[in-house]
Design a protein around this motif. Structure first.
Motif, PDB file in Angstrom:
ATOM      1  N   LEU A 272      -4.082  66.268  67.998  1.00 13.48           N
ATOM      2  CA  LEU A 272      -4.844  65.607  66.943  1.00 13.48           C
ATOM      3  C   LEU A 272      -6.227  66.203  66.750  1.00 13.48           C
ATOM      4  O   LEU A 272      -6.755  66.229  65.646  1.00 13.48           O
ATOM      5  CB  LEU A 272      -4.972  64.105  67.248  1.00 13.48           C
ATOM      6  CG  LEU A 272      -3.756  63.235  66.920  1.00 13.48           C
ATOM      7  CD1 LEU A 272      -3.961  61.830  67.441  1.00 13.48           C
ATOM      8  CD2 LEU A 272      -3.489  63.220  65.424  1.00 13.48           C
ATOM      9  N   ASP A 273      -6.829  66.682  67.846  1.00 17.57           N
ATOM     10  CA  ASP A 273      -8.188  67.200  67.732  1.00 17.57           C
ATOM     11  C   ASP A 273      -8.214  68.673  67.333  1.00 17.57           C
ATOM     12  O   ASP A 273      -9.282  69.278  67.310  1.00 17.57           O
ATOM     13  CB  ASP A 273      -8.945  67.001  69.052  1.00 17.57           C
ATOM     14  CG  ASP A 273      -8.332  67.785  70.201  1.00 17.57           C
ATOM     15  OD1 ASP A 273      -7.176  68.238  70.070  1.00 17.57           O
ATOM     16  OD2 ASP A 273      -9.002  67.947  71.238  1.00 17.57           O
ATOM     17  N   ARG A 274      -7.053  69.251  66.999  1.00 12.70           N
ATOM     18  CA  ARG A 274      -7.011  70.649  66.566  1.00 12.70           C
ATOM     19  C   ARG A 274      -6.179  70.858  65.305  1.00 12.70           C
ATOM     20  O   ARG A 274      -6.291  71.884  64.657  1.00 12.70           O
ATOM     21  CB  ARG A 274      -6.411  71.538  67.677  1.00 12.70           C
ATOM     22  CG  ARG A 274      -7.128  71.468  69.003  1.00 12.70           C
ATOM     23  CD  ARG A 274      -6.722  72.624  69.898  1.00 12.70           C
ATOM     24  NE  ARG A 274      -5.270  72.705  70.046  1.00 12.70           N
ATOM     25  CZ  ARG A 274      -4.638  73.810  70.445  1.00 12.70           C
ATOM     26  NH1 ARG A 274      -5.318  74.908  70.678  1.00 12.70           N
ATOM     27  NH2 ARG A 274      -3.326  73.813  70.593  1.00 12.70           N
ATOM     28  N   GLY A 275      -5.326  69.893  64.965  1.00 15.98           N
ATOM     29  CA  GLY A 275      -4.296  70.129  63.971  1.00 15.98           C
ATOM     30  C   GLY A 275      -4.721  69.932  62.531  1.00 15.98           C
ATOM     31  O   GLY A 275      -5.609  69.151  62.208  1.00 15.98           O
ATOM     32  N   ILE A 276      -4.038  70.666  61.647  1.00 14.21           N
ATOM     33  CA  ILE A 276      -4.103  70.471  60.201  1.00 14.21           C
ATOM     34  C   ILE A 276      -2.730  69.933  59.800  1.00 14.21           C
ATOM     35  O   ILE A 276      -1.726  70.644  59.878  1.00 14.21           O
ATOM     36  CB  ILE A 276      -4.420  71.780  59.465  1.00 14.21           C
ATOM     37  CG1 ILE A 276      -5.823  72.265  59.859  1.00 14.21           C
ATOM     38  CG2 ILE A 276      -4.323  71.599  57.954  1.00 14.21           C
ATOM     39  CD1 ILE A 276      -6.196  73.611  59.269  1.00 14.21           C
ATOM     40  N   TYR A 277      -2.684  68.655  59.408  1.00 13.74           N
ATOM     41  CA  TYR A 277      -1.425  67.965  59.167  1.00 13.74           C
ATOM     42  C   TYR A 277      -1.117  67.933  57.670  1.00 13.74           C
ATOM     43  O   TYR A 277      -1.993  67.660  56.851  1.00 13.74           O
ATOM     44  CB  TYR A 277      -1.477  66.544  59.709  1.00 13.74           C
ATOM     45  CG  TYR A 277      -1.468  66.483  61.223  1.00 13.74           C
ATOM     46  CD1 TYR A 277      -0.300  66.215  61.920  1.00 13.74           C
ATOM     47  CD2 TYR A 277      -2.627  66.716  61.957  1.00 13.74           C
ATOM     48  CE1 TYR A 277      -0.278  66.173  63.306  1.00 13.74           C
ATOM     49  CE2 TYR A 277      -2.624  66.678  63.343  1.00 13.74           C
ATOM     50  CZ  TYR A 277      -1.448  66.404  64.013  1.00 13.74           C
ATOM     51  OH  TYR A 277      -1.442  66.382  65.383  1.00 13.74           O
ATOM     52  N   THR A 278       0.149  68.174  57.344  1.00 11.96           N
ATOM     53  CA  THR A 278       0.596  68.145  55.959  1.00 11.96           C
ATOM     54  C   THR A 278       1.698  67.118  55.802  1.00 11.96           C
ATOM     55  O   THR A 278       2.705  67.173  56.525  1.00 11.96           O
ATOM     56  CB  THR A 278       1.123  69.527  55.527  1.00 11.96           C
ATOM     57  OG1 THR A 278       0.140  70.527  55.804  1.00 11.96           O
ATOM     58  CG2 THR A 278       1.444  69.536  54.044  1.00 11.96           C
ATOM     59  N   ASN A 279       1.501  66.171  54.873  1.00  8.41           N
ATOM     60  CA  ASN A 279       2.495  65.134  54.591  1.00  8.41           C
ATOM     61  C   ASN A 279       3.021  64.493  55.876  1.00  8.41           C
ATOM     62  O   ASN A 279       4.233  64.490  56.140  1.00  8.41           O
ATOM     63  CB  ASN A 279       3.661  65.721  53.784  1.00  8.41           C
ATOM     64  CG  ASN A 279       3.218  66.398  52.513  1.00  8.41           C
ATOM     65  OD1 ASN A 279       2.322  65.914  51.834  1.00  8.41           O
ATOM     66  ND2 ASN A 279       3.815  67.530  52.177  1.00  8.41           N
ATOM     67  N   PRO A 280       2.133  63.932  56.712  1.00  9.59           N
ATOM     68  CA  PRO A 280       2.548  63.493  58.050  1.00  9.59           C
ATOM     69  C   PRO A 280       3.585  62.376  58.076  1.00  9.59           C
ATOM     70  O   PRO A 280       4.264  62.209  59.082  1.00  9.59           O
ATOM     71  CB  PRO A 280       1.229  63.030  58.693  1.00  9.59           C
ATOM     72  CG  PRO A 280       0.319  62.748  57.555  1.00  9.59           C
ATOM     73  CD  PRO A 280       0.688  63.715  56.481  1.00  9.59           C
ATOM     74  N   ASP A 281       3.729  61.628  56.975  1.00 11.70           N
ATOM     75  CA  ASP A 281       4.698  60.532  56.959  1.00 11.70           C
ATOM     76  C   ASP A 281       5.926  60.854  56.113  1.00 11.70           C
ATOM     77  O   ASP A 281       6.701  59.969  55.767  1.00 11.70           O
ATOM     78  CB  ASP A 281       4.041  59.247  56.438  1.00 11.70           C
ATOM     79  CG  ASP A 281       3.407  59.434  55.064  1.00 11.70           C
ATOM     80  OD1 ASP A 281       3.168  60.591  54.674  1.00 11.70           O
ATOM     81  OD2 ASP A 281       3.156  58.425  54.379  1.00 11.70           O
ATOM     82  N   LYS A 282       6.119  62.147  55.788  1.00 11.82           N
ATOM     83  CA  LYS A 282       7.239  62.564  54.943  1.00 11.82           C
ATOM     84  C   LYS A 282       8.270  63.338  55.761  1.00 11.82           C
ATOM     85  O   LYS A 282       8.036  63.717  56.903  1.00 11.82           O
ATOM     86  CB  LYS A 282       6.741  63.453  53.793  1.00 11.82           C
ATOM     87  CG  LYS A 282       5.594  62.876  52.981  1.00 11.82           C
ATOM     88  CD  LYS A 282       5.996  61.671  52.177  1.00 11.82           C
ATOM     89  CE  LYS A 282       4.844  61.177  51.302  1.00 11.82           C
ATOM     90  NZ  LYS A 282       5.168  59.950  50.571  1.00 11.82           N
ATOM     91  N   VAL A 283       9.430  63.589  55.140  1.00  4.88           N
ATOM     92  CA  VAL A 283      10.426  64.463  55.751  1.00  4.88           C
ATOM     93  C   VAL A 283       9.839  65.868  55.863  1.00  4.88           C
ATOM     94  O   VAL A 283       9.139  66.338  54.969  1.00  4.88           O
ATOM     95  CB  VAL A 283      11.708  64.493  54.892  1.00  4.88           C
ATOM     96  CG1 VAL A 283      12.707  65.512  55.445  1.00  4.88           C
ATOM     97  CG2 VAL A 283      12.345  63.114  54.834  1.00  4.88           C
TER      98      VAL A 283
END
Length: 576
Positions: free
Chosen positions: A434-445
């Motif tokens: 969490l302290d390093r990531g770039i998240y894309t559409n985290p609640d999607k397929v």
């Protein structure tokens, strides 16, 4: 970038060079604040009509509500509610139900924080680092000022201080330092020369973005004319990320509306230093998000043989709004360029493993998207305590083989990061990022995270190969690691590139892709076929163990246990 503030497609860009607000009064009087409140009220009207109706009843029009909300927050930053109402009773409707007004403020704050918020500063010349320090200080002060506005507004309306403080990131969640740079620009690309280079990147993880697409479709084909010839990019809308893709220099131009993909590059590829591109010509140029008037997606590459540059192109379209189109085009350009140099691109993962018994092995696992490359690395990591003393990831998705001066095969990586499905990560490991990531559409397929996993020094060192395995994700096998007896058998399996699609693209069922690599070898099969035979012959001659690794990733119920079982069997072989 000339504009002081833009807000589009859920992304706010603040130009600290054009305007920097160093106190609360300046923030609350700024064009940016007005634009945010205006778009917030428009969103509130659609998403929360009960609260909208409660206030529009008194203020009658959206414009009046926007103006009044801005004014009341500004006044509350310097006076109490009672003092304000004594001076001007027009704001009384906000305080008929103070709890409802607090809810409105919370929704405004939440709306702002859900935006992708990027601050930039544009230097006219390269500096020695002082501007970085000043920018970071300004970046942090801006965050503190916005937090203080939010907290004071709540305190004044409630009439008491809160006892619990959430130290959230209220300002920008990413920052860019831009530099004007002169590079060796061929005449065909003069229209790109004014776009500033990204010299430094600040990211406040977790950086979360929502894109129009969450899968990639198709492959990139060669275009016969140069799409960038005499193209002119607007300095107000474009950014340039100088990326080191393997040992190649790439100039990646991206439109501001696709900012999250440009920032994602910082976690995936090494950001080049200015002495690596000033006055020099790149190996690769990619223009991502150019509005050419076509509604449909247009993605292709072009070989500029005159200037010895591989060109990538993706037009402005919702269909390309997925990081896979950024990453995979760059890897396609890289792979074709490497093949032209006589090297063999590998779509797969590689690790250097030192076991606790003192043995060491360099393992390459090859396969197309969803075959189990990254998942096998994850299985290696989870078995760390039991078997491994040390593990280095050389590449997570793409690398290449090259002959060293003595004629021995060496493997190299292209990326310092990984773009992986969060569903296929161990939950504890996913939370640890969490302290390093770039998240894309985290609640999607097909939710994805881009995380740094190695250093450029490690991936560019060059490693011998001990195991070269094809990731078979679809066939049940009691023996998870099966070695090939003959060169022809190995070439047939690797060239066929069979796998069961797992939702990372729009493919379905059991599919094949030439050499499991639709990013170069598919397009250049004649060149790839010669290189495959040459390198596989050398692998067998060097005694490399070439075979299949049955990951079972696409078999129902085996997504986690399959790669782990295969990893355990592999470790047992290395230990034997």
């Amino acid at each position: 970038m000339l504009q002081e503030f833009t807000l589009n497609r859920g992304r706010a860009i603040m130009n600290f060079t054009s305007k920097y607000c160093d106190n609360r009064r300046k923030i609350l009087s700024s064009y940016a604040f007005g634009r945010v409140v205006e778009t917030f009220i428009s969103r509130l009207k659609k998403d929360n009509p009960i609260i909208y109706d409660a206030f529009i009843e008194d203020f009658h029009t959206d414009d009046n509500l926007v103006r009044s909300l801005m004014e009341v927050i500004r006044f509350l930053s310097v006076c109490e509610v009672e003092e304000l109402l004594e001076v001007n009773n027009k704001y009384a409707p906000f305080f008929k139900d103070r709890d409802l007004f607090i809810e409105l403020i919370e929704l405004l704050y939440e709306y702002w924080r859900r935006l992708e918020r990027v601050a930039i500063v544009h230097n006219s010349r390269l500096g020695e680092g002082v501007q970085n320090v000043r920018f970071i200080q300004a970046y942090e002060l801006f965050n503190e000022l916005l937090l203080s506005i939010y907290r004071r507004t709540k305190r004044v309306v409630n009439g008491f201080n809160t006892d619990v403080y959430h130290q959230t990131k209220a300002g920008a969640n990413a920052g860019l330092i831009l530099n004007d740079v002169t590079w060796n620009c061929p005449i065909e690309y003069r229209g790109l020369a004014s776009i500033p280079f990204i010299g430094s990147v600040i990211i406040n993880p977790p950086y979360i973005s929502y894109t129009k697409k969450n899968t990639r479709d198709g492959i990139f084909m060669e275009h016969k004319t140069n799409p960038l010839a005499h193209m002119v990019l607007n300095e107000d809308e474009w950014f340039l990320f100088p990326a080191k893709v393997g040992n190649l220099m790439a100039f990646v131009y991206f439109h501001k509306d696709f900012m999250c993909h440009g920032i994602g590059l910082a976690n995936l590829f090494e950001l080049a230093k200015n002495d690596e591109y000033v006055g020099k010509k790149p190996d690769l140029i990619y223009v991502f998000g150019y509005d050419d008037g076509h509604d449909e997606k247009r993605t292709f590459y072009y070989k500029d043989r005159k200037n010895d540059i591989m060109i990538g192109y993706a037009n402005y379209s919702d269909e390309i709004d997925y990081f896979g189109y950024m990453k995979k085009m760059l890897l396609t350009l890289h792979n074709i360029k490497q093949m032209e140099r006589g090297n063999l691109p590998i779509h797969g993962a590689m690790v250097n493993i030192a076991l606790k018994n003192g043995r060491e092995a360099n393992i390459v696992i090859m396969g197309d998207s969803g075959a189990g490359k990254s998942e096998s690395l994850e299985a290696f990591r989870t078995l760390n305590e039991r078997y491994i003393r040390h593990m280095r990831v050389i590449f997570d998705d793409m690398g290449y083989l090259q002959f060293d001066p003595s004629g021995k095969i060496r493997a190299y990586g292209t990326e310092i990061g990984a773009f992986v499905r969060t569903d296929d990560l161990d939950p504890m490991y996913a939370f640890a990022q969490l302290d390093r990531g770039i998240y894309t559409n985290p609640d999607k397929v097909n939710a994805r995270v881009t995380i740094p996993i190695s250093t450029y020094e490690v991936i560019s060192k060059g490693y011998s190969v001990d195991y070269f395995l094809y990731a078979n994700n679809y066939a049940e096998a009691e023996q998870k690691i099966q070695l090939f007896d003959s060169l022809e058998q190995a070439i047939e399996v690797f060239q066929t590139g069979a796998r069961r699609a797992k939702g990372t693209t729009t493919e379905q069922g059991l599919v094949t892709s030439y050499f499991a690599n639709p990013f170069g070898p598919v397009q250049e099969q004649a060149v790839a076929e010669v290189l495959i035979r040459k390198f596989f012959t050398a692998l067998f001659d060097e005694g490399v163990k070439v075979g299949e690794m049955h990951t079972a990733l696409a078999i129902e119920g085996k997504a986690k246990d399959g790669p782990r079982a295969a990893a355990e069997e592999l470790f047992s072989r290395i230990n034997a």
